[in-house]
Write a protein that holds these residues in place. Sequence first.
Motif, PDB file in Angstrom:
ATOM      1  N   LEU A  67       0.866  -1.168   0.000  1.00 24.19           N
ATOM      2  CA  LEU A  67       0.000   0.000   0.000  1.00 24.19           C
ATOM      3  C   LEU A  67       0.912   1.230   0.000  1.00 24.19           C
ATOM      4  O   LEU A  67       1.883   1.267   0.752  1.00 24.19           O
ATOM      5  CB  LEU A  67      -0.876   0.012   1.253  1.00 24.19           C
ATOM      6  N   LYS A  68       0.562   2.203  -0.818  1.00 25.39           N
ATOM      7  CA  LYS A  68       1.430   3.390  -0.934  1.00 25.39           C
ATOM      8  C   LYS A  68       1.699   4.011   0.442  1.00 25.39           C
ATOM      9  O   LYS A  68       2.803   4.486   0.730  1.00 25.39           O
ATOM     10  CB  LYS A  68       0.774   4.418  -1.857  1.00 25.39           C
ATOM     11  N   GLU A  69       0.679   3.974   1.295  1.00 24.24           N
ATOM     12  CA  GLU A  69       0.811   4.587   2.629  1.00 24.24           C
ATOM     13  C   GLU A  69       1.882   3.927   3.485  1.00 24.24           C
ATOM     14  O   GLU A  69       2.408   4.543   4.406  1.00 24.24           O
ATOM     15  CB  GLU A  69      -0.532   4.511   3.355  1.00 24.24           C
ATOM     16  N   THR A  72       5.016   5.817   2.549  1.00 23.46           N
ATOM     17  CA  THR A  72       4.997   7.271   2.725  1.00 23.46           C
ATOM     18  C   THR A  72       5.708   7.687   4.018  1.00 23.46           C
ATOM     19  O   THR A  72       5.476   7.102   5.072  1.00 23.46           O
ATOM     20  CB  THR A  72       3.543   7.772   2.745  1.00 23.46           C
ATOM     21  N   ASP A  87      -3.859   3.655 -10.732  1.00 24.21           N
ATOM     22  CA  ASP A  87      -5.095   3.425 -10.000  1.00 24.21           C
ATOM     23  C   ASP A  87      -6.084   2.758 -10.948  1.00 24.21           C
ATOM     24  O   ASP A  87      -6.718   3.415 -11.775  1.00 24.21           O
ATOM     25  CB  ASP A  87      -5.629   4.770  -9.496  1.00 24.21           C
ATOM     26  N   GLY A  90      -9.593   0.200  -6.731  1.00 21.78           N
ATOM     27  CA  GLY A  90      -9.063  -0.604  -5.629  1.00 21.78           C
ATOM     28  C   GLY A  90      -7.996   0.161  -4.881  1.00 21.78           C
ATOM     29  O   GLY A  90      -8.051   1.395  -4.797  1.00 21.78           O
ATOM     30  N   GLU A  91      -7.025  -0.558  -4.364  1.00 18.29           N
ATOM     31  CA  GLU A  91      -6.028   0.071  -3.512  1.00 18.29           C
ATOM     32  C   GLU A  91      -4.983   0.843  -4.308  1.00 18.29           C
ATOM     33  O   GLU A  91      -4.708   0.528  -5.455  1.00 18.29           O
ATOM     34  CB  GLU A  91      -5.328  -1.013  -2.675  1.00 18.29           C
ATOM     35  N   ILE A  92      -4.373   1.830  -3.643  1.00 21.11           N
ATOM     36  CA  ILE A  92      -3.284   2.605  -4.246  1.00 21.11           C
ATOM     37  C   ILE A  92      -1.961   1.940  -3.823  1.00 21.11           C
ATOM     38  O   ILE A  92      -1.665   1.838  -2.642  1.00 21.11           O
ATOM     39  CB  ILE A  92      -3.309   4.064  -3.750  1.00 21.11           C
TER      40      ILE A  92
ATOM     41  N   ALA B  12      -9.106   3.373   3.173  1.00 27.14           N
ATOM     42  CA  ALA B  12      -7.734   3.046   2.801  1.00 27.14           C
ATOM     43  C   ALA B  12      -7.631   2.579   1.360  1.00 27.14           C
ATOM     44  O   ALA B  12      -6.584   2.621   0.760  1.00 27.14           O
ATOM     45  CB  ALA B  12      -7.179   1.978   3.733  1.00 27.14           C
ATOM     46  N   GLN B  13      -8.743   2.115   0.812  1.00 29.15           N
ATOM     47  CA  GLN B  13      -8.699   1.587  -0.552  1.00 29.15           C
ATOM     48  C   GLN B  13      -8.438   2.668  -1.582  1.00 29.15           C
ATOM     49  O   GLN B  13      -7.740   2.452  -2.543  1.00 29.15           O
ATOM     50  CB  GLN B  13     -10.041   0.916  -0.881  1.00 29.15           C
ATOM     51  N   ASN B  14      -9.024   3.849  -1.387  1.00 28.55           N
ATOM     52  CA  ASN B  14      -8.965   4.818  -2.464  1.00 28.55           C
ATOM     53  C   ASN B  14      -8.286   6.134  -2.127  1.00 28.55           C
ATOM     54  O   ASN B  14      -8.006   6.900  -3.011  1.00 28.55           O
ATOM     55  CB  ASN B  14     -10.379   5.120  -2.970  1.00 28.55           C
ATOM     56  N   SER B  15      -8.027   6.410  -0.859  1.00 28.41           N
ATOM     57  CA  SER B  15      -7.492   7.719  -0.536  1.00 28.41           C
ATOM     58  C   SER B  15      -6.074   7.601  -0.009  1.00 28.41           C
ATOM     59  O   SER B  15      -5.671   6.583   0.536  1.00 28.41           O
ATOM     60  CB  SER B  15      -8.371   8.383   0.516  1.00 28.41           C
ATOM     61  N   LYS B  16      -5.332   8.659  -0.183  1.00 25.83           N
ATOM     62  CA  LYS B  16      -4.008   8.698   0.396  1.00 25.83           C
ATOM     63  C   LYS B  16      -4.138   8.983   1.885  1.00 25.83           C
ATOM     64  O   LYS B  16      -4.277  10.118   2.304  1.00 25.83           O
ATOM     65  CB  LYS B  16      -3.171   9.764  -0.311  1.00 25.83           C
ATOM     66  N   GLY B  17      -4.140   7.972   2.680  1.00 25.16           N
ATOM     67  CA  GLY B  17      -4.365   8.124   4.113  1.00 25.16           C
ATOM     68  C   GLY B  17      -3.179   8.772   4.789  1.00 25.16           C
ATOM     69  O   GLY B  17      -2.082   8.826   4.247  1.00 25.16           O
ATOM     70  N   LYS B  18      -3.404   9.296   5.986  1.00 22.83           N
ATOM     71  CA  LYS B  18      -2.297   9.865   6.751  1.00 22.83           C
ATOM     72  C   LYS B  18      -1.663   8.780   7.601  1.00 22.83           C
ATOM     73  O   LYS B  18      -2.314   7.837   8.017  1.00 22.83           O
ATOM     74  CB  LYS B  18      -2.802  11.008   7.620  1.00 22.83           C
TER      75      LYS B  18
END
Lengths: 472, 472
Positions: A67-69, A72, A87, A90-92, B12-18
């Motif tokens: 997951l990109k997060e 980060t 994208d 689904g997941e990033i 969490a699937q679609n957004s850039k979470g913190k």
Amino acid sequence: APKNAGEQKKGAQNSKGKSGKFVLKTPKGTRDYNPAEMAVRRKVFNTIYSVFHMHGAVEIETPVFELKEVLTGKYGEDSKLIYDLEDQGGEILSLRYDLTVPFARYVAMNKITNIKRYHVARVYRRDNPAMTRGRYREFYQCDFDIAGQYEAMLPDAECVQLVHQVLSKLDLGEYTIKINHRKILDGVFGACGVPAEKFRPICSAVDKLDKSPWEEVRKEMVDEKGLDPSVADTIGEYVKLSGREELIEKLENDERLKGSAAAQAGFADLKLLFEYSKALGCDTYLVFDMGLARGLDYYTGVIYEAVLKAGQEGGEEGTVGSVAGGGRYDQLVGMFDPKKKTVPCVGVSFGIERLFAIQERKDKAQTDKIRATQTEVFVASACKGMLMERLKLLGTLHTAGIKAESSYKNNPKLLNQLQYAEDNGIPMVVLIGESEVQEGVVKVRNTSSREEVTVKRDELTTVIKQRLTVNL
Amino acid sequence: APKNAGEQKKGAQNSKGKSGKFVLKTPKGTRDYNPAEMAVRRKVFNTIYSVFHMHGAVEIETPVFELKEVLTGKYGEDSKLIYDLEDQGGEILSLRYDLTVPFARYVAMNKITNIKRYHVARVYRRDNPAMTRGRYREFYQCDFDIAGQYEAMLPDAECVQLVHQVLSKLDLGEYTIKINHRKILDGVFGACGVPAEKFRPICSAVDKLDKSPWEEVRKEMVDEKGLDPSVADTIGEYVKLSGREELIEKLENDERLKGSAAAQAGFADLKLLFEYSKALGCDTYLVFDMGLARGLDYYTGVIYEAVLKAGQEGGEEGTVGSVAGGGRYDQLVGMFDPKKKTVPCVGVSFGIERLFAIQERKDKAQTDKIRATQTEVFVASACKGMLMERLKLLGTLHTAGIKAESSYKNNPKLLNQLQYAEDNGIPMVVLIGESEVQEGVVKVRNTSSREEVTVKRDELTTVIKQRLTVNL
């Protein structure tokens, strides 16, 4: 409109080309490995694995993307080099940038309190490739890490010992293991008047000292990172220093650093590291180098980097190659824990592409070729019409665990078959012809001596195995 | 606004979470492998490698991603499952979907006329994962392929033999190797009245027969792919057939197929395959199955698939697991050549995740645990203050090539150390205490018998090596 070849090459970069209209290549910064190159790799890998096993390390594997997060905020200035996936709903996701962050994610996710693991896999960085110097966008890392709350510096000393063991086993020439400590660097920065929020950016500038002269690094500190020129100059005095225990002792009593709790903690650690390394028999390879900084944000304690001494890499005068690096990162696992509960870690990563390149040059200088196959027996026809007999022999040899090949031709020429065995370093040839079939025998030929003996078919596998054992 | 746990997971699937606000997990359809699982993998891999080496195969490696255009137009209906990388400036890239297309690209790009290679690596498919049944989005393939212009069906027979050898060596239960031929399928389609442009879509429908009943497949042919219902029914008669040489002979004289050059060429190939397999000792595993179609577009000749017989996979009643598949693809290399010059190829791919799963269940049923480490000696303190002595012993043992570990504690408890050796299957413990240091000896303890002997320190490595040899 049709384009010329040059334009096609350019066009292929950004447009969805039509079949047959693109330049046949691997993506920028990547390459294929051919069989001869793979044989060298296997040799290097097996040496490294054997040292990992020597230390009782276990193996894990994680996905090629995260997951990109997860990635980060872990790599500082280098984050811009991360490969993102499209994208597609689904997941990033992003391709892993190293094996350390996925390892920390694994430890946190599985609530592991201690593990000594290795992981050999490729990582991805959208860097400017310098492929002739072994720098790629896709490259192997061989990582060994120890997670757990242990006696100070014992796992750290084991990592340094392991670097020494791998490099001495690979036998690629003289090397030095530079060591430093993030707390010493932070202590120096603090004592010189760097504000705390600039510790990491300034550390990142110091990291460039192995590629750039001090003047350029100083410029980055002052012009880009807004450091007072006199502060930069004072830092410059420290990062030039290198030595061994005596330098640690001198700096412990340095006027500026005397009052720095961080620097003093770092010195105590390095003294222990020297002491343990002595017991482990690898202290003579260590050099305390104040200019070693390591780029990544996550290090918190001792850091180290192994370099092959100048002039060894196939004659590139003055080139000093970094082939392994690592350090302590006590806070990374905590970044993944909801309650910030951390597990202290220390580890090392081998920069394998460079080791391959050096090993390859070394192998080319030797007369003995590394074989890309392990074939022990070539099954050859002495006359026409022997195809089915050859297949039967292959079946028999394989069942006995003997590595054997034969020609795909119905009626191959005898000389070509013998030449193939010779060219490919296959030690034995089993020959079969009409008279052999009638008598229930085969001929076994030694490829290098060309000596031939006649063997009963039902004794063939026994004879072959004996000969293979003798040759070992 | 703060979210509850359920919403976080979705978010969490679609957004850039913190940082710290996302659910700690691996990407959908992927998983980590822990040390025990990796030990099983290594065992399975080593078995497969040993068979590949038996056949004199060489190894290559290609990048994990390719130019998107390399993958375009190779996979038919499955192309939608390809993972694309984000366009970050530069080339448009996709993760590899299999190892076959990159292999064909490699052969064409390097103008190779013949090679027998293996490649073990992970591939990526945005499929609906069914992880309990071993279906992932990231999974290993173990590929063996033979490229080159050779005598008909000889390399094909070698691939079938290799499948038999791998499965019998892994010893995971009874298996069958289903074979069929794209030319036979095309012959049947043609003879039944399917228009040529629908051959591949109809073939793709037949491929679903192993998961869906005929009624559903027929529905896809008629409703989705516009086939005349009576044509579908005739196809249905053929694809239900299975047998061995006698079925080939029967179909050679089938009224509809007699005139089909394609079908007759396919029958001739299969007859040769049976004949060669007999000589190689693996014909009894073969079944000619007219319902076998294989999904991918690129096959042009013989196709095969190995299935473990029902009821073996840990009791899942009736489950028949496909564990390997492949076939001949004579046109794929030509798709990458500017002049369409091709190199005929045939190969096989092992579906490793499923083999792992079966091997794991088999291992769990046994009492002997697979060790995740290879440690031979644990160095233990018999009393306090022995840390530096233990480090010296580790240095000595490692230098002699002996795999040895010790505790990271300054003063570990003796019982805990002995327990650790027992729990981890470490066969020997070297014990050192104050009296041993004074006398220049150590105690060597056998973990399972608990017997202890006193050994002079300078004879230690010799004694350990003797004991290790005896145990082997």
